[in-house]
Design a protein around this motif. Structure first.
Motif, PDB file in Angstrom:
ATOM      1  N   THR A 237      79.358  58.089  -2.331  1.00  0.00           N
ATOM      2  CA  THR A 237      78.039  57.762  -1.782  1.00  0.00           C
ATOM      3  C   THR A 237      76.947  58.036  -2.808  1.00  0.00           C
ATOM      4  O   THR A 237      76.039  57.215  -3.003  1.00  0.00           O
ATOM      5  CB  THR A 237      77.770  58.594  -0.518  1.00  0.00           C
ATOM      6  OG1 THR A 237      78.926  58.544   0.308  1.00  0.00           O
ATOM      7  CG2 THR A 237      76.587  58.071   0.248  1.00  0.00           C
TER       8      THR A 237
ATOM      9  N   ARG B 282      77.800  53.961   4.994  1.00  0.00           N
ATOM     10  CA  ARG B 282      76.951  55.124   4.735  1.00  0.00           C
ATOM     11  C   ARG B 282      77.770  56.351   5.112  1.00  0.00           C
ATOM     12  O   ARG B 282      78.733  56.252   5.850  1.00  0.00           O
ATOM     13  CB  ARG B 282      75.660  55.066   5.544  1.00  0.00           C
ATOM     14  CG  ARG B 282      75.895  55.041   7.015  1.00  0.00           C
ATOM     15  CD  ARG B 282      74.652  55.131   7.887  1.00  0.00           C
ATOM     16  NE  ARG B 282      73.399  54.904   7.251  1.00  0.00           N
ATOM     17  CZ  ARG B 282      72.383  54.210   7.813  1.00  0.00           C
ATOM     18  NH1 ARG B 282      72.546  53.657   8.980  1.00  0.00           N
ATOM     19  NH2 ARG B 282      71.243  54.088   7.217  1.00  0.00           N
TER      20      ARG B 282
ATOM     21  N   ARG C 191      71.833  53.904   3.738  1.00  0.00           N
ATOM     22  CA  ARG C 191      72.808  52.830   3.677  1.00  0.00           C
ATOM     23  C   ARG C 191      73.104  52.507   2.218  1.00  0.00           C
ATOM     24  O   ARG C 191      72.189  52.472   1.389  1.00  0.00           O
ATOM     25  CB  ARG C 191      72.209  51.606   4.383  1.00  0.00           C
ATOM     26  CG  ARG C 191      73.212  50.633   4.901  1.00  0.00           C
ATOM     27  CD  ARG C 191      72.431  49.588   5.708  1.00  0.00           C
ATOM     28  NE  ARG C 191      73.077  48.288   5.625  1.00  0.00           N
ATOM     29  CZ  ARG C 191      74.128  47.954   6.366  1.00  0.00           C
ATOM     30  NH1 ARG C 191      74.641  48.811   7.218  1.00  0.00           N
ATOM     31  NH2 ARG C 191      74.654  46.760   6.245  1.00  0.00           N
TER      32      ARG C 191
END
Lengths: 315, 366
Positions: free
Chosen positions: B95, B268, B179
């Motif tokens: 991420t 996400r 996101r």
């Protein structure tokens, strides 16, 4: 740190240590007999739930005063049953103990969680055990409040330390247990039924892990939740290594970790600027550190820990 | 003898499944649900529509990846219970990479994100591997502790440095990251469902693992160190080194599973993202006999179980924790049966047992 803060940490830490102490004393018997019982976590989960259930149902009615006692008895019995199951798998079927332990953990966790959703549902509390100040001793300034002003289970758990020392080192059964974990072949040739001794040790260990779990739900949290045990079963296993397989060492370990836990609570309560998540991590980090430092301890451990006994096999 | 071993082995798998079903049926009866109805829902519910079918595959992807990693570790003589934590750290790394490089083209960013996930998982596993190899720390205990520590790290980052600024504004209070940029998405295979390219990646990696472990010298060394550490050491294999390597590789697969989950399904980092794949992966690996060819069908089977048990929770109110009971009993049965599988005497007895059902061949004295 102020005087009050130290007092709070210590007086919280002592009752916190009980669940760990009971479970790791039981695990000590398992490991002394040569079985590495990682299922301790699952047994504690079942103990926590099955101990909670009678106390929850008997809140009112004629049996109400005995709800907690019945809870502890049921939890110990459940621990014995799960200990027997683990013995069947690891002693009779000689399964890999580490992985079997994970299986028992999932089983205990799953059964407790499923039954909890159905029989209890949400968060509901129980009365719990009232504190019982020991007359005289509890008046000692500072120490009295820390050591002698707790619920009766705390005293029972602490009395189990000398009791298990006596059982392990001063009775014939204790000798058999230690022989089963250190020299199973020699024990076998002396006419000791190694596998039977391991079964017995697992039953004792299971009962104590069940009691430890019940202490969590009945006395510490006074409720049950899915994540109530939160890895204490695994920590209990690690404490046995740390405590060098001796009751006193295990006691020291349990106190150390519960102090880390109450320190973590104190940090939060005192509003000290320290991310909450790192405080929660503290006891787990401590376990890893302690395991890394306790390397030399292994020399005094049971040499056949984790090795299934098989008469026909040479090793 | 080999033929009997296969026959015997598969009958034991069937017995283990029956025992697990029995255990689950007991619990279901205890909570007043009908075991038959529940099992029918679990096993037929997901097949009723396309969405259910693709969901099975969606669940199978992380299961395959995690189980491959666990199989590598087990084959190399180190037990990795830490896939859950390794996944979380992999998700954090993936991420962070995707959010840090939003403008990069997909062809570069996507592989980078997955590699970051692998690196994160490998790093987390390396801690346990190194502690075992250098200090003799029991890896089961250390990986379990690292799971709890990783879970705290994960919530710390989700609530702190990586929280979605939009969340703070609306104040919804659910900690989640921003996101990911679209360039970091794995493409969907079937439009309108959650099935993504990760399935193909997982299958390709299966072949890679098989090739690595069974067709290269390095893989042979890993397996040798796991099968007989003493002999391997005499043969000049660096056993501690191979433990660390196996653990890193194992963690890398868990990390990839995490990265694929975040870039293929959720887009996400959210709470409870691993949904227990780390533990279910252990069961899949054992059920698949620690071999890629077994892991793929086992992962589909457990994907079905996971989707089906979600359906029973929604329709029949049977808690999804039920699946843990099934998996726990399965593990206990499989590890118990292994001793019989590897015991020559037990095999001989089994061979005699099965020989009774065999028609004597022509010319063979019966």
């Amino acid at each position: 740190m102020s005087h009050d803060l130290v007092y709070n940490i210590l007086s919280l830490g002592v009752p916190f240590s009980v669940a760990l102490l009971l479970a790791s004393l039981g695990e000590m018997f398992n490991q002394r007999a040569g079985v590495f019982n990682l299922g301790c976590e699952g047994i504690m989960c079942m103990g926590a739930f099955l101990g909670f259930l009678p106390a929850f149902y008997l809140k009112t009615g004629p049996l109400a005063p005995y709800g907690i006692v019945i809870g502890f008895a049921v939890a110990a019995a459940a621990g014995v049953v799960l200990g027997l199951l683990f013995a069947l798998v690891t002693v009779t079927f000689r399964a890999e103990q580490g992985i079997a332990g994970i299986g028992l953990q999932m089983l205990g966790w799953g059964v407790a969680g499923t039954l909890f959703r159905h029989f209890v549902g949400g968060v509901t509390g129980v009365e719990g055990l009232a504190a019982w100040a020991i007359p005289g001793l509890s008046r000692i300034p500072f120490l009295g409040g820390i050591l002698f002003n707790h619920n009766p289970m705390v005293y029972i758990a602490f009395l189990m330390v000398p009791a298990s020392w006596y059982l392990l080192f001063k009775t014939p059964w204790g000798l058999k247990v230690r022989a089963a974990g250190t020299e199973p072949r020699a024990a076998d040739s002396m006419g000791i039924n190694v596998n039977r001794v391991r079964y017995q040790a697992l039953m004792v260990g299971g009962a104590m892990a069940g009691l430890g779990g019940a202490y969590l739900s009945l006395c510490q949290a006074k409720m049950f939740a899915d994540d109530l045990v939160a890895g204490r079963g695994f920590i209990a296993v690690a404490l046995v290594y740390f405590g060098r397989w001796s009751p006193l060492g295990v006691l020291g370990g349990a106190l150390l970790f519960s102090l880390a836990q109450s320190l973590q609570l104190a940090i939060q309560v005192a509003g000290i600027k320290f991310p909450y998540e790192f405080a929660v991590m503290l006891p787990y980090v401590l376990v890893i550190l302690v395991l890394s430092l306790a390397r030399k301890a292994r020399m005094r451990g049971p040499t056949h820990l984790g090795v299934p006994f098989n008469r026909e096999m040479r090793y | 003898m080999n033929r009997f071993k296969l026959l015997y082995g598969s009958s034991i798998v069937v017995l283990a499944a029956l025992a697990a079903a029995l255990g689950a049926a007991l619990v279901l009866t205890a909570i007043g649900a009908s075991p038959v109805d529940t099992f029918v829902t679990i096993f037929t519910g997901p097949f009723k529509d396309v969405f259910g079918l693709t969901e099975i595959l969606v669940r199978a992807v992380p299961l395959i990846l995690v189980a491959l990693g666990i199989a590598i570790a087990f084959r190399s003589g180190i037990i990795n219970i830490g896939a859950e934590g390794q996944m979380l750290i992999g998700i954090l790394a993936a991420t962070a990479t995707a959010l840090a490089l939003p403008a990069w083209p997909k062809a570069v960013l996507l592989p980078l994100v997955i590699l970051a996930g692998a690196a994160g998982g490998a790093f987390w596993a390396a801690i346990a591997g190194t502690l075992r190899a250098r200090l003799g720390v029991n890896e089961i205990l250390s990986t379990v502790m690292l799971n709890y520590i990783a879970a705290q790290f994960y919530t710390f980052f989700l609530r702190g440095p990586m929280i979605d600024p939009g969340e703070l504004e609306t104040g919804s209070g659910t900690p989640q990251s921003m996101r990911l940029p679209e360039a970091a998405f794995l493409d969907r295979l079937v439009p309108g469902t959650r099935l993504h390219m990760g399935l193909i990646l997982a299958l390709v990696l299966c072949v890679c693992v098989w090739f690595l472990l069974w067709r290269t010298t390095w893989g042979f060394r890993l397996r040798a160190a796991g099968a007989e550490a003493k002999a391997a050491r005499y043969a000049g294999i660096n056993v501690p080194g191979s433990l660390v390597a196996a653990m890193c590789l194992s963690g890398a697969f868990a990390g990839i599973a995490g990265a694929v989950e975040v870039s293929g399904v959720h887009h996400r980092a959210i709470e409870n993202i691993t949904s227990g794949y780390g533990f279910a992966g252990i069961v899949v690996a054992l059920f698949g006999a620690l071999h890629p060819a077994g892991i793929v069908p086992a992962a589909f089977f457990f994907g079905l179980l996971l989707v089906g048990s979600d359906m029973t929770q929604r329709s029949a109110g049977v808690p999804a924790n039920m699946i843990l009971v099934l998996m726990g009993v399965l593990i206990l049965c499989i590890v118990s049966a292994k001793m019989y599988l590897n015991n020559p005497y037990a095999q001989e007895r089994a061979a005699r047992f099965f020989a009774r059902f065999r028609k004597p061949d022509a010319g063979e004295p019966s």
